[in-house]
Write a protein that holds these residues in place. Sequence first.
Motif, PDB file in Angstrom:
ATOM      1  N   ALA A  70       0.850  -1.189   0.000  1.00 26.17           N
ATOM      2  CA  ALA A  70       0.000   0.000   0.000  1.00 26.17           C
ATOM      3  C   ALA A  70       0.882   1.234   0.000  1.00 26.17           C
ATOM      4  N   PHE A  71       0.371   2.278  -0.599  1.00 26.77           N
ATOM      5  CA  PHE A  71       1.017   3.583  -0.527  1.00 26.77           C
ATOM      6  C   PHE A  71       0.207   4.410   0.457  1.00 26.77           C
ATOM      7  N   VAL A  72       0.893   5.022   1.390  1.00 32.82           N
ATOM      8  CA  VAL A  72       0.227   5.740   2.461  1.00 32.82           C
ATOM      9  C   VAL A  72       0.711   7.185   2.470  1.00 32.82           C
ATOM     10  N   PHE A  73      -0.242   8.099   2.319  1.00 32.19           N
ATOM     11  CA  PHE A  73       0.061   9.522   2.438  1.00 32.19           C
ATOM     12  C   PHE A  73      -0.116   9.909   3.891  1.00 32.19           C
ATOM     13  N   ASN A  95       9.888  -2.358   9.998  1.00 28.70           N
ATOM     14  CA  ASN A  95      10.119  -3.203   8.825  1.00 28.70           C
ATOM     15  C   ASN A  95       8.998  -3.140   7.794  1.00 28.70           C
ATOM     16  N   GLU A  96       7.783  -2.935   8.230  1.00 24.18           N
ATOM     17  CA  GLU A  96       6.657  -2.884   7.294  1.00 24.18           C
ATOM     18  C   GLU A  96       6.749  -1.676   6.367  1.00 24.18           C
ATOM     19  N   ILE A  97       7.430  -0.634   6.796  1.00 25.80           N
ATOM     20  CA  ILE A  97       7.614   0.554   5.955  1.00 25.80           C
ATOM     21  C   ILE A  97       8.857   0.326   5.095  1.00 25.80           C
ATOM     22  N   GLN A  98       8.638   0.141   3.816  1.00 25.30           N
ATOM     23  CA  GLN A  98       9.718  -0.160   2.888  1.00 25.30           C
ATOM     24  C   GLN A  98      10.362   1.096   2.311  1.00 25.30           C
ATOM     25  N   ASP A  99       9.580   2.117   2.052  1.00 26.34           N
ATOM     26  CA  ASP A  99      10.080   3.367   1.477  1.00 26.34           C
ATOM     27  C   ASP A  99       9.384   4.531   2.162  1.00 26.34           C
ATOM     28  N   CYS A 100      10.089   5.640   2.266  1.00 29.78           N
ATOM     29  CA  CYS A 100       9.519   6.858   2.842  1.00 29.78           C
ATOM     30  C   CYS A 100      10.079   8.048   2.088  1.00 29.78           C
ATOM     31  N   TYR A 101       9.194   8.908   1.623  1.00 28.19           N
ATOM     32  CA  TYR A 101       9.591  10.089   0.863  1.00 28.19           C
ATOM     33  C   TYR A 101       8.978  11.332   1.497  1.00 28.19           C
ATOM     34  N   LEU A 102       9.776  12.362   1.725  1.00 25.56           N
ATOM     35  CA  LEU A 102       9.283  13.665   2.138  1.00 25.56           C
ATOM     36  C   LEU A 102       8.723  14.336   0.890  1.00 25.56           C
ATOM     37  N   LEU A 103       7.524  14.887   1.008  1.00 25.70           N
ATOM     38  CA  LEU A 103       6.845  15.449  -0.155  1.00 25.70           C
ATOM     39  C   LEU A 103       6.706  16.959  -0.072  1.00 25.70           C
ATOM     40  N   ALA A 104       6.549  17.570  -1.217  1.00 31.47           N
ATOM     41  CA  ALA A 104       6.092  18.950  -1.328  1.00 31.47           C
ATOM     42  C   ALA A 104       4.666  18.856  -1.846  1.00 31.47           C
ATOM     43  N   GLY A 105       3.767  19.567  -1.234  1.00 26.10           N
ATOM     44  CA  GLY A 105       2.385  19.511  -1.706  1.00 26.10           C
ATOM     45  C   GLY A 105       1.419  19.244  -0.575  1.00 26.10           C
ATOM     46  N   GLN A 106       0.328  18.590  -0.896  1.00 29.56           N
ATOM     47  CA  GLN A 106      -0.773  18.392   0.036  1.00 29.56           C
ATOM     48  C   GLN A 106      -0.405  17.539   1.242  1.00 29.56           C
ATOM     49  N   TYR A 115       2.291  -5.838   3.675  1.00 31.20           N
ATOM     50  CA  TYR A 115       1.502  -6.516   4.706  1.00 31.20           C
ATOM     51  C   TYR A 115       1.148  -7.930   4.264  1.00 31.20           C
ATOM     52  N   ARG A 116       0.787  -8.769   5.265  1.00 24.63           N
ATOM     53  CA  ARG A 116       0.456 -10.172   5.001  1.00 24.63           C
ATOM     54  C   ARG A 116      -0.987 -10.375   4.532  1.00 24.63           C
ATOM     55  N   ASN A 117      -1.920  -9.703   5.183  1.00 24.78           N
ATOM     56  CA  ASN A 117      -3.342  -9.884   4.896  1.00 24.78           C
ATOM     57  C   ASN A 117      -4.105  -8.679   5.442  1.00 24.78           C
ATOM     58  N   ALA A 118      -5.425  -8.709   5.335  1.00 24.15           N
ATOM     59  CA  ALA A 118      -6.237  -7.571   5.776  1.00 24.15           C
ATOM     60  C   ALA A 118      -6.050  -7.280   7.262  1.00 24.15           C
ATOM     61  N   GLU A 119      -5.952  -8.328   8.076  1.00 28.68           N
ATOM     62  CA  GLU A 119      -5.772  -8.120   9.520  1.00 28.68           C
ATOM     63  C   GLU A 119      -4.422  -7.465   9.810  1.00 28.68           C
ATOM     64  N   ASP A 120      -3.398  -7.878   9.080  1.00 34.89           N
ATOM     65  CA  ASP A 120      -2.072  -7.293   9.262  1.00 34.89           C
ATOM     66  C   ASP A 120      -2.077  -5.828   8.835  1.00 34.89           C
ATOM     67  N   LEU A 121      -2.759  -5.520   7.732  1.00 34.50           N
ATOM     68  CA  LEU A 121      -2.864  -4.128   7.288  1.00 34.50           C
ATOM     69  C   LEU A 121      -3.574  -3.287   8.343  1.00 34.50           C
ATOM     70  N   GLU A 122      -4.628  -3.825   8.916  1.00 38.43           N
ATOM     71  CA  GLU A 122      -5.335  -3.089   9.973  1.00 38.43           C
ATOM     72  C   GLU A 122      -4.418  -2.853  11.176  1.00 38.43           C
ATOM     73  N   ARG A 123      -3.639  -3.868  11.546  1.00 38.74           N
ATOM     74  CA  ARG A 123      -2.691  -3.728  12.659  1.00 38.74           C
ATOM     75  C   ARG A 123      -1.670  -2.633  12.376  1.00 38.74           C
ATOM     76  N   ILE A 124      -1.122  -2.652  11.165  1.00 39.92           N
ATOM     77  CA  ILE A 124      -0.121  -1.644  10.788  1.00 39.92           C
ATOM     78  C   ILE A 124      -0.744  -0.252  10.849  1.00 39.92           C
ATOM     79  N   HIS A 125      -1.938  -0.124  10.295  1.00 41.57           N
ATOM     80  CA  HIS A 125      -2.619   1.173  10.282  1.00 41.57           C
ATOM     81  C   HIS A 125      -2.919   1.645  11.702  1.00 41.57           C
ATOM     82  N   HIS A 126      -3.551   0.777  12.499  1.00 40.42           N
ATOM     83  CA  HIS A 126      -4.018   1.169  13.835  1.00 40.42           C
ATOM     84  C   HIS A 126      -2.890   1.263  14.859  1.00 40.42           C
ATOM     85  N   ASP A 127      -2.012   0.277  14.883  1.00 35.56           N
ATOM     86  CA  ASP A 127      -0.990   0.213  15.938  1.00 35.56           C
ATOM     87  C   ASP A 127       0.304   0.941  15.597  1.00 35.56           C
TER      88      ASP A 127
END
Length: 155
Positions: A70-73, A95-106, A115-127
């Motif tokens: 996933a790409f996360v803004f 480790n779940e964050i593979q790349d990080c870019y500082l942006l100009a803009g919004q 992520y492994r699955n939907a539950e893992d994505l939710e964990r990464i997002h929430h925790d």
Amino acid sequence: MNLPNLDRRDRSILNFLQENGRLTNAELAEKVSLSPSACLRRVKLLEESGLIAGYHMQLDMKACGLSGAAFVFVTLDGQGRETLARFERAIKHINEIQDCYLLAGQYDYLLRIVYRNAEDLERIHHDILTNLPGVVRVNSTLTLRAVKHTSKLEM
């Protein structure tokens, strides 16, 4: 060695090594029509110049049990140097964050996470993501499949 000072053979060496970083010096020398000793000297100079930043192998995500990316803004609560530095220090060892870019803009940052699955994505997002220092908003976009993925620069 500046980029404009590269000759045809130097550019060929860089292109071949980007395609296959496991080429032996003898194989590379043959591909660029140099003796092995001359080829090795050029590779060493390219490494010392900083043009060759390193050699890496790439794991297959699915074989590692990672089914998605996933790409996360990310929007932070401020733009001050310390705010940015705190966020950047915090993400360095996630480790779940593979790349990080500082942006100009919004948005302030763009992350690529795996992520492994939907539950893992939710964990990464929430925790993880929503608890990073200074984060006020995350906006995720899930990938369906990679159409092109490369780090090769044409020389």
